[in-house]
Design an enzyme around this catalytic site. Structure first.
Site, PDB file in Angstrom:
ATOM      1  CG  ASP A 163      -1.269   1.978   3.110  1.00  0.00           C
ATOM      2  OD1 ASP A 163      -0.998   1.595   4.270  1.00  0.00           O
ATOM      3  OD2 ASP A 163      -1.919   1.269   2.308  1.00  0.00           O
ATOM      4  CG  ASP A 208      -5.460  -3.052  -2.198  1.00  0.00           C
ATOM      5  OD1 ASP A 208      -4.995  -2.716  -1.094  1.00  0.00           O
ATOM      6  OD2 ASP A 208      -5.853  -4.202  -2.452  1.00  0.00           O
ATOM      7  NE  ARG A 234      -1.815  -2.399  -4.480  1.00  0.00           N
ATOM      8  CZ  ARG A 234      -2.034  -2.679  -3.202  1.00  0.00           C
ATOM      9  NH1 ARG A 234      -2.117  -1.709  -2.326  1.00  0.00           N
ATOM     10  NH2 ARG A 234      -2.191  -3.921  -2.794  1.00  0.00           N
ATOM     11  CG  ASP A 263      -7.906   0.926   9.525  1.00  0.00           C
ATOM     12  OD1 ASP A 263      -8.602   1.122  10.532  1.00  0.00           O
ATOM     13  OD2 ASP A 263      -8.417   0.589   8.432  1.00  0.00           O
ATOM     14  N   GLY A 289       0.790  -1.236   0.000  1.00  0.00           N
ATOM     15  CA  GLY A 289       0.000   0.000   0.000  1.00  0.00           C
ATOM     16  C   GLY A 289       0.815   1.276   0.000  1.00  0.00           C
ATOM     17  CG  PHE A 301     -12.085   0.676   2.981  1.00  0.00           C
ATOM     18  CD1 PHE A 301     -11.352  -0.066   3.894  1.00  0.00           C
ATOM     19  CD2 PHE A 301     -11.791   0.533   1.631  1.00  0.00           C
ATOM     20  CE1 PHE A 301     -10.360  -0.939   3.478  1.00  0.00           C
ATOM     21  CE2 PHE A 301     -10.801  -0.344   1.196  1.00  0.00           C
ATOM     22  CZ  PHE A 301     -10.087  -1.084   2.130  1.00  0.00           C
ATOM     23  CB  VAL A 302      -9.620   6.007   1.855  1.00  0.00           C
ATOM     24  CG1 VAL A 302     -10.524   6.997   2.566  1.00  0.00           C
ATOM     25  CG2 VAL A 302      -8.481   5.559   2.779  1.00  0.00           C
ATOM     26  CE  LYS A 346      -9.606   3.789   7.456  1.00  0.00           C
ATOM     27  NZ  LYS A 346     -10.299   2.523   7.185  1.00  0.00           N
TER      28      LYS A 346
HETATM   29  P1  XMP Z   1      -4.061  -1.937   9.955  1.00  0.00           P
HETATM   30  O1  XMP Z   1      -3.654  -0.675  10.663  1.00  0.00           O
HETATM   31  O2  XMP Z   1      -5.536  -2.209  10.137  1.00  0.00           O
HETATM   32  O3  XMP Z   1      -3.865  -1.677   8.399  1.00  0.00           O
HETATM   33  O4  XMP Z   1      -3.227  -3.128  10.329  1.00  0.00           O
HETATM   34  C1  XMP Z   1      -3.345  -2.689   7.585  1.00  0.00           C
HETATM   35  C2  XMP Z   1      -3.300  -2.350   6.165  1.00  0.00           C
HETATM   36  O5  XMP Z   1      -4.617  -2.437   5.664  1.00  0.00           O
HETATM   37  C3  XMP Z   1      -4.761  -1.553   4.642  1.00  0.00           C
HETATM   38  N1  XMP Z   1      -5.846  -0.615   4.958  1.00  0.00           N
HETATM   39  C4  XMP Z   1      -6.574  -0.016   4.059  1.00  0.00           C
HETATM   40  N2  XMP Z   1      -6.525  -0.102   2.729  1.00  0.00           N
HETATM   41  N3  XMP Z   1      -8.246   1.481   2.603  1.00  0.00           N
HETATM   42  C5  XMP Z   1      -7.376   0.652   2.004  1.00  0.00           C
HETATM   43  O6  XMP Z   1      -7.360   0.609   0.779  1.00  0.00           O
HETATM   44  C6  XMP Z   1      -8.365   1.628   3.935  1.00  0.00           C
HETATM   45  O7  XMP Z   1      -9.181   2.404   4.423  1.00  0.00           O
HETATM   46  C7  XMP Z   1      -7.473   0.821   4.694  1.00  0.00           C
HETATM   47  N4  XMP Z   1      -7.282   0.686   6.020  1.00  0.00           N
HETATM   48  C8  XMP Z   1      -6.262  -0.207   6.134  1.00  0.00           C
HETATM   49  C9  XMP Z   1      -3.473  -0.787   4.470  1.00  0.00           C
HETATM   50  O8  XMP Z   1      -2.677  -1.346   3.443  1.00  0.00           O
HETATM   51  C10 XMP Z   1      -2.812  -0.959   5.797  1.00  0.00           C
HETATM   52  O9  XMP Z   1      -1.408  -0.874   5.709  1.00  0.00           O
END
Ligand code: XMP
Length: 188
Positions: free
Chosen positions: A110, A169, A175, A113, A54, A162-163, A141
């Site tokens: 990226d 992606d 992406r 979350d 990401g 969700f973005v 977030k």
């Molecule tokens: P966390 O912090 O939950 O994030 O371990 C792990 C990975 O999940 C992806 N991620 C997202 N990808 N939109 C996306 O397209 C989102 O809103 C989103 N939230 C999490 C991202 O690759 C991150 O590193």
């Protein structure tokens, strides 16, 4: 396939914020390096680590703004997400870079979350004995973390939506969109 929705952060705003982030990160690294009698030009002191996949576009834009002699290592974390938007866990894919002891390490991702990915990486890389360890994310977030972890440098705080786009992606898609967009109708 869920189509991408409105632009949340436009490409010009992203580009301008990356200039600020690069300046702030270079300033912090300059201070750390000065304490050991080194400078931003000293080779072999700074290692930047993008979290695949990401962060690739953010990373590419950020490092090209950094006036720092840096090495790059890659890490890959799978986050059990697939065609859902809910984070169910994180696990390291492959080995960590082996040469991080005593280095100034910056993990670049990226988005922060749930915190599972960066919590895992901060813990595992911290065990390798870096001289300093920072986390730089484009997006953070606004939500409680499942795993407590702080980012040191943050591009934008965003609501708990969700973005996609600019490297992010949905099930492998979107992406390459130049802006960060909402993915409307995506269940969490
Ligand atoms: P966390 O912090 O939950 O994030 O371990 C792990 C990975 O999940 C992806 N991620 C997202 N990808 N939109 C996306 O397209 C989102 O809103 C989103 N939230 C999490 C991202 O690759 C991150 O590193």
């Amino acid at each position: 396939m869920i189509p991408p929705g409105d632009v949340l952060i436009g490409q010009r705003e992203i580009a301008s914020r990356i200039v600020d982030l690069a300046r702030d990160l270079a300033g912090e690294l300059r201070r750390d390096l000065a304490e050991e009698g080194a400078s931003l030009d000293t080779p072999g002191r700074v290692v930047m680590i993008p979290v695949l996949s990401g962060s690739i576009i953010f990373f590419a834009d950020l490092v090209r703004r950094l006036p720092v002699a840096l090495a790059t290592e890659l890490v890959s974390v799978s986050s059990y997400r697939g065609a859902t938007t809910e984070s169910l866990g994180a696990s390291l894919e492959g080995a960590l870079p082996g040469n991080l002891a005593g280095k100034h390490v910056v993990i670049v991702d990226d988005i922060l979350d749930s915190g599972r990915t960066l919590g895992l990486l901060r813990g595992r890389i911290g065990e390798l004995g870096p001289a300093s360890l920072r986390i730089c994310v484009l997006l953070r977030k606004e939500r409680p973390r499942d795993v407590p972890v702080e980012a040191d440098l943050v591009g934008f705080d965003i609501p708990d939506v969700f973005v996609v786009g600019y490297g992010l992606d949905y099930d492998g898609h979107y992406r390459n969109l130049p802006d960060v967009r909402l993915l409307e109708g995506a269940g969490g």
